[in-house]
Design a protein around this motif. Structure first.
Motif, PDB file in Angstrom:
ATOM      1  N   VAL A 135      42.133  -8.656  21.408  1.00 25.43           N
ATOM      2  CA  VAL A 135      41.109  -8.220  21.180  1.00 25.43           C
ATOM      3  C   VAL A 135      40.875  -7.372  22.589  1.00 25.43           C
ATOM      4  N   ARG A 136      40.180  -5.728  21.977  1.00 27.19           N
ATOM      5  CA  ARG A 136      40.232  -5.028  23.288  1.00 27.19           C
ATOM      6  C   ARG A 136      38.891  -4.762  23.242  1.00 27.19           C
ATOM      7  N   GLN A 137      38.482  -4.511  25.253  1.00 27.76           N
ATOM      8  CA  GLN A 137      36.746  -4.175  25.279  1.00 27.76           C
ATOM      9  C   GLN A 137      36.686  -2.580  26.060  1.00 27.76           C
ATOM     10  N   ALA A 138      36.494  -1.738  25.967  1.00 21.03           N
ATOM     11  CA  ALA A 138      36.443  -0.872  26.449  1.00 21.03           C
ATOM     12  C   ALA A 138      34.960  -0.498  27.688  1.00 21.03           C
ATOM     13  N   PRO A 139      34.894  -0.219  28.584  1.00 18.15           N
ATOM     14  CA  PRO A 139      33.191  -0.281  29.049  1.00 18.15           C
ATOM     15  C   PRO A 139      32.686   0.781  28.377  1.00 18.15           C
ATOM     16  N   GLY A 140      31.288  -0.111  28.144  1.00 15.93           N
ATOM     17  CA  GLY A 140      30.497   0.462  27.524  1.00 15.93           C
ATOM     18  C   GLY A 140      30.477   0.559  26.104  1.00 15.93           C
ATOM     19  N   LYS A 141      32.079   0.169  25.439  1.00 19.29           N
ATOM     20  CA  LYS A 141      31.613  -0.289  23.746  1.00 19.29           C
ATOM     21  C   LYS A 141      32.566  -1.968  23.768  1.00 19.29           C
ATOM     22  N   GLU A 142      31.505  -2.114  21.961  1.00 17.76           N
ATOM     23  CA  GLU A 142      31.723  -2.877  21.603  1.00 17.76           C
ATOM     24  C   GLU A 142      33.780  -4.133  21.763  1.00 17.76           C
ATOM     25  N   PRO A 143      33.184  -5.233  21.182  1.00 20.89           N
ATOM     26  CA  PRO A 143      35.176  -5.503  20.763  1.00 20.89           C
ATOM     27  C   PRO A 143      35.743  -5.181  19.842  1.00 20.89           C
ATOM     28  N   GLU A 144      36.919  -4.794  19.547  1.00 21.80           N
ATOM     29  CA  GLU A 144      37.685  -4.246  19.051  1.00 21.80           C
ATOM     30  C   GLU A 144      38.857  -4.747  18.872  1.00 21.80           C
ATOM     31  N   SER A 154      51.602 -13.291   8.283  1.00 23.27           N
ATOM     32  CA  SER A 154      50.412 -11.840   8.230  1.00 23.27           C
ATOM     33  C   SER A 154      49.930 -11.669   9.087  1.00 23.27           C
ATOM     34  N   ILE A 155      49.945 -10.328   9.002  1.00 21.14           N
ATOM     35  CA  ILE A 155      49.763  -9.777   9.918  1.00 21.14           C
ATOM     36  C   ILE A 155      48.560  -8.753   9.864  1.00 21.14           C
ATOM     37  N   TYR A 156      48.037  -7.782  10.562  1.00 28.48           N
ATOM     38  CA  TYR A 156      46.946  -7.608  10.841  1.00 28.48           C
ATOM     39  C   TYR A 156      46.695  -6.240  11.440  1.00 28.48           C
ATOM     40  N   TYR A 157      47.068  -4.645  11.389  1.00 29.63           N
ATOM     41  CA  TYR A 157      46.275  -3.882  12.349  1.00 29.63           C
ATOM     42  C   TYR A 157      44.964  -3.172  12.057  1.00 29.63           C
ATOM     43  N   ALA A 158      44.417  -2.775  13.501  1.00 25.70           N
ATOM     44  CA  ALA A 158      42.988  -1.533  12.569  1.00 25.70           C
ATOM     45  C   ALA A 158      44.041  -0.042  13.005  1.00 25.70           C
ATOM     46  N   ASP A 159      43.761   0.497  12.726  1.00 24.27           N
ATOM     47  CA  ASP A 159      44.150   2.149  12.068  1.00 24.27           C
ATOM     48  C   ASP A 159      44.513   2.719  12.985  1.00 24.27           C
ATOM     49  N   SER A 160      43.648   2.220  14.981  1.00 22.10           N
ATOM     50  CA  SER A 160      43.458   3.266  15.734  1.00 22.10           C
ATOM     51  C   SER A 160      45.078   2.257  16.338  1.00 22.10           C
ATOM     52  N   VAL A 161      45.487   1.857  16.077  1.00 20.40           N
ATOM     53  CA  VAL A 161      47.457   1.580  16.767  1.00 20.40           C
ATOM     54  C   VAL A 161      47.702   1.033  15.760  1.00 20.40           C
ATOM     55  N   LYS A 162      47.719   1.307  14.430  1.00 26.60           N
ATOM     56  CA  LYS A 162      48.749   1.407  13.423  1.00 26.60           C
ATOM     57  C   LYS A 162      49.835   2.043  13.578  1.00 26.60           C
ATOM     58  N   GLY A 163      50.892   1.507  13.545  1.00 22.70           N
ATOM     59  CA  GLY A 163      52.338   2.520  14.039  1.00 22.70           C
ATOM     60  C   GLY A 163      52.591   2.800  15.673  1.00 22.70           C
ATOM     61  N   ARG A 164      51.854   1.978  16.536  1.00 22.96           N
ATOM     62  CA  ARG A 164      51.958   2.115  17.751  1.00 22.96           C
ATOM     63  C   ARG A 164      52.051   0.712  18.781  1.00 22.96           C
ATOM     64  N   LEU A 211      52.217  -8.564  22.830  1.00 22.40           N
ATOM     65  CA  LEU A 211      51.789  -7.209  21.488  1.00 22.40           C
ATOM     66  C   LEU A 211      53.045  -6.061  22.737  1.00 22.40           C
ATOM     67  N   GLN A 212      53.252  -5.607  21.721  1.00 25.97           N
ATOM     68  CA  GLN A 212      54.137  -4.288  22.193  1.00 25.97           C
ATOM     69  C   GLN A 212      53.733  -2.798  22.181  1.00 25.97           C
ATOM     70  N   MET A 213      53.071  -2.264  23.208  1.00 29.14           N
ATOM     71  CA  MET A 213      52.337  -1.413  22.461  1.00 29.14           C
ATOM     72  C   MET A 213      52.881  -0.501  23.113  1.00 29.14           C
ATOM     73  N   ASN A 214      53.178   0.594  22.246  1.00 26.54           N
ATOM     74  CA  ASN A 214      54.016   1.826  22.871  1.00 26.54           C
ATOM     75  C   ASN A 214      53.413   2.926  22.062  1.00 26.54           C
ATOM     76  N   SER A 215      53.950   4.377  22.952  1.00 28.51           N
ATOM     77  CA  SER A 215      52.864   6.080  22.650  1.00 28.51           C
ATOM     78  C   SER A 215      51.293   5.604  22.643  1.00 28.51           C
ATOM     79  N   LEU A 216      51.543   5.071  24.510  1.00 23.84           N
ATOM     80  CA  LEU A 216      50.003   4.279  24.502  1.00 23.84           C
ATOM     81  C   LEU A 216      48.633   5.615  24.823  1.00 23.84           C
ATOM     82  N   LYS A 217      47.917   5.989  25.224  1.00 22.27           N
ATOM     83  CA  LYS A 217      46.911   7.402  24.430  1.00 22.27           C
ATOM     84  C   LYS A 217      45.554   6.627  25.892  1.00 22.27           C
TER      85      LYS A 217
END
Length: 132
Positions: free
Chosen positions: A37-46, A57-67, A81-87
């Motif tokens: 779960v991630r939380q950016a300043p001023g934002k709700e947990p995602e 079984s695995i779930y990915y948020a649409d914002s990170v799917k494929g990356r 958690l392997q994170m590629n193509s970071l934005k």
């Protein structure tokens, strides 16, 4: 009581990669779904991703799917958690989270993490900063 400790955060250029790790102790690891779960300043947990206890079984948020790719090793009580193509928008504090795994049930044990609800257990977090 399950204890979770994250590691692997840091600074990275856009397009770069990081691998976050979560080390668990204190309880039977496979009895829990593990998520991030991630939380950016001023934002709700995602809820970014979640993996079931044994059936994987695995779930990915649409914002990170494929990356992002989540994995777990029940023998080592670890999850990654392997994170590629970071934005830039991936910048946040990332928390390893765990909820009870209702094995064999039709209930989606990842639903709480997926919706960003407070998990049963959570680590202290690790900062991921993607530079502009």
């Amino acid at each position: 009581q399950l204890q979770l400790v994250e590691s692997g955060g840091g600074l990275v250029q856009p397009g770069g990669s990081l691998t976050l790790s979560c080390a668990a102790s204190g309880a039977t690891f496979e009895n829990y779904v593990i998520g991030w779960v991630r939380q950016a300043p001023g934002k709700e947990p995602e809820g970014v991703s979640c993996i079931m206890g044994t059936d994987r079984s695995i779930y990915y948020a649409d914002s990170v799917k494929g990356r992002f790719t989540i994995s777990r090793d029940n023998a080592k009580n670890t999850a990654n958690l392997q994170m590629n193509s970071l934005k830039f928008e991936d910048t946040a504090v990332y928390y390893c989270a765990a909820d009870i795994y209702f094995k064999g049930s039709s209930y989606d044990s990842c639903s709480g993490i997926r919706l960003g609800h407070p998990p049963d257990y959570r680590g202290r977090g690790t900062q991921v900063t993607v530079l502009t």
